[in-house]
Structure formats: C-alpha cells, structure tokens
Design an enzyme around this catalytic site. Structure first.
Site, PDB file in Angstrom:
ATOM      1  N   GLU A 142     143.729  36.603 -80.062  1.00  0.00           N
ATOM      2  CA  GLU A 142     143.219  36.341 -78.773  1.00  0.00           C
ATOM      3  C   GLU A 142     144.218  35.408 -77.609  1.00  0.00           C
ATOM      4  O   GLU A 142     144.904  34.564 -78.188  1.00  0.00           O
ATOM      5  CB  GLU A 142     142.048  36.178 -78.555  1.00  0.00           C
ATOM      6  CG  GLU A 142     141.740  36.474 -76.949  1.00  0.00           C
ATOM      7  CD  GLU A 142     140.409  36.303 -77.192  1.00  0.00           C
ATOM      8  OE1 GLU A 142     139.641  35.519 -78.090  1.00  0.00           O
ATOM      9  OE2 GLU A 142     139.796  36.848 -76.550  1.00  0.00           O
ATOM     10  N   GLU A 239     131.399  39.584 -73.724  1.00  0.00           N
ATOM     11  CA  GLU A 239     131.359  37.846 -73.654  1.00  0.00           C
ATOM     12  C   GLU A 239     131.161  37.212 -72.709  1.00  0.00           C
ATOM     13  O   GLU A 239     132.531  36.714 -71.973  1.00  0.00           O
ATOM     14  CB  GLU A 239     132.770  38.024 -74.135  1.00  0.00           C
ATOM     15  CG  GLU A 239     133.141  36.455 -75.003  1.00  0.00           C
ATOM     16  CD  GLU A 239     133.974  36.238 -75.466  1.00  0.00           C
ATOM     17  OE1 GLU A 239     135.314  37.122 -75.279  1.00  0.00           O
ATOM     18  OE2 GLU A 239     133.904  35.248 -76.994  1.00  0.00           O
TER      19      GLU A 239
HETATM   20  O1  LIG Z   1     137.809  34.261 -75.066  1.00  0.00           O
HETATM   21  C1  LIG Z   1     136.819  33.651 -75.664  1.00  0.00           C
HETATM   22  O2  LIG Z   1     137.066  32.694 -75.438  1.00  0.00           O
HETATM   23  C2  LIG Z   1     136.555  34.027 -77.158  1.00  0.00           C
HETATM   24  O3  LIG Z   1     137.405  35.476 -77.449  1.00  0.00           O
HETATM   25  C3  LIG Z   1     136.795  33.578 -78.699  1.00  0.00           C
HETATM   26  O4  LIG Z   1     137.473  33.777 -79.942  1.00  0.00           O
HETATM   27  C4  LIG Z   1     137.599  32.244 -78.524  1.00  0.00           C
HETATM   28  O5  LIG Z   1     137.240  31.515 -78.041  1.00  0.00           O
HETATM   29 MG   LIG Z   2     136.774  36.489 -76.275  1.00  0.00          MG
END
Ligand SMILES: O=C(O)[C@@H](O)C(=O)CO
Ligand SMILES: [Mg+2]
Length: 259
Positions: A142, A239
């Site tokens: 990510e 999220e």
């Molecule tokens: O975007 C985010 O913050 C989360 O997906 C993660 O995994 C890391 O904090």
């Molecule tokens: Mg995230």
C-alpha cells in the site's frame, strides 16, 4: 457491485474489538477488515466470524512498534529476520481465519539509502510471497500519503505497482487506498483504469478528513461504479473514522448494502 468490508480498526470502536464483528453484521456488512488481530487468539476471532456469517477481507502483518511510530519493516535493511518472523505470525492467523489477502507494511525509510531499501523490500517480499503462496494468499503493498505518514517507503500508486512487478511473484498486488491516492496522485478514474488488474484490494474514505465517503472532494458513488465497470471483483474496505458515531454515519452504505 462492490462488496463493502467494514474496517474494524476504525469503525464500531464504540464497542470492544471482538464485539465489532456483531455490530458490523447487524448493520448489513458481510465482510470486515482490520489492521492487527494480534491481541486476540485467532480462534477467538474465527469464532466471531462464524457466529456472524462474516468473511475477513484483509489484515496486516505485525508492523513493529506502532506506538513508537513504526509502520512495518519490509524495506528496512537489517530487520529481515523480524520481517520473516512477523510473516510467520500473520500466516498462522490467515490460515485459521481463512483470509486470502495480507498487507505487509514497508516502513518509514526517511534517511536510509533508497537503493538498499528497495533491494531489502524486494528480497523480503519474495520471502513473504513464497511463504504464503501455497495457501493461496496474496501479499499487498500500500502507498501511504506523505502528510499522514511522512517518510513512508511507498507514497504513490504507480510506485507500489512498479515495486510489485519488481518482486516477480504472482501473489503480490497493490492495496489501492483511494484516500491516499487522491491526496498523492489524484485523477482517480484514470488511475484506476491504469492500475486495473494490478490491485487486489481497495479502501475508501472522504478526503481530506478521512470520514464517511459521502462527503469531501471525491465522488465515491462514481468511483465504485468505475470499479464495477473495470470488472473489479474484490472488496472495498471502509477505512474511515466516523464523524459522529459509526451507526449514525452509515446512511451512505444503503445503496451498496441494502436495508
Ligand atoms: O491506509 C491505511 O492507513 C491502512 O490501510 C494501513 O494498512 C496502514 O495504516
Ligand atoms: Mg489503507
């Protein structure tokens, strides 16, 4: 039709972690995700999942000392043994919980040699991919925005995709978080088209506040339709930090969850 997953690290925090599964199911979710399950035995979580008919879309490997500001270690030279140990811990949870996506955080690499970090990342990710392959689990990378997480190893979506390609394993993919992507890259429709086939998980939240996705500068109704049109079959993790209580803010989910 995108399948929404409630992020239980941020949503339903009005109740203890293990009770958030019931709260998510009661509010129409059939899937959940969370950052770290490690304060609970995997069997306890599996029992909640079964009891409430939920599926877990994703969770993260142990990130190092989170309270001290660490955000993973995949790209941090000298921590390879710890990374492999953490991968083993996450694999045991993923097996018990039947999860097929695990996010391996890269780490804060500000001040470190970028070439060494890249080589470390590639080598560590190959180890993780090979460990998880037999269980059919995909490792996710990510990109995090530099305002929230200064110095993180991966900040842009194309960088994440290029790193995945450099790992040269079939079970690695981008975790396409549209909140971070809007802050760092923008042009989300074209970005989703460009990255199509290279991401295996999506997350959403309003920008810039990271609240419910029905406010802010991005039209998530449009983006969810774009994902549909692209043939994306995976989950969309919610999220975000609810603005005024999780349940009070769930109106936006109705077209997607029914009810
Ligand atoms: O975007 C985010 O913050 C989360 O997906 C993660 O995994 C890391 O904090
Ligand atoms: Mg995230």
């Amino acid at each position: 039709m995108p399948r929404l997953a409630a992020n239980l690290t941020m949503m339903f925090t009005e109740v203890p972690f293990l009770d958030r599964f019931e709260a998510a199911a009661d509010n129409g979710f059939t899937a959940v995700e969370f950052l770290f399950p490690y304060e609970h035995r995997p069997e306890e979580i599996a029992e909640r999942i079964q009891r409430h008919g939920l599926e877990i879309a994703l969770f993260n490997m142990p990130p190092g000392n989170w309270a001290a500001g660490e955000r993973g270690m995949a790209a941090i030279p000298g921590r390879e043994a710890e990374f492999a140990r953490n991968a083993g811990i996450a694999l045991a949870y993923a097996r018990t919980l039947g999860v097929s996506r695990v996010h391996a955080m890269s780490g804060i690499t500000r001040g470190l040699d970028p070439v060494e970090c890249r080589n470390t990342f590639i080598a560590n990710m190959r180890v993780a991919c090979d460990m998880f392959a037999a269980d059919g689990i995909t490792i996710l990378v990510e990109a995090l925005n530099t305002r929230d997480v200064p110095g993180y190893f991966v900040a842009h979506q194309e960088e994440a995709a290029e790193l995945c390609a450099a790992v040269e394993r079939p079970n690695i993919a981008v975790q396409f978080d549209l909140y971070h992507a809007q802050i760092m890259d923008g042009d989300l429709t074209r970005l989703a088209e460009q990255l199509n086939g290279r991401f295996a998980h999506v997350q959403i939240a309003s920008v810039p506040e990271r609240h419910e996705p029905d406010t802010g500068e991005v039209d998530f109704g449009h983006m969810l339709k774009v994902l549909d049109q692209l043939g994306y079959q995976g989950f969309v993790g919610c999220e975000y930090n609810p603005r005024n209580g999780t349940v009070a803010g769930l109106g936006w989910t109705r077209p997607w969850l029914g009810g």
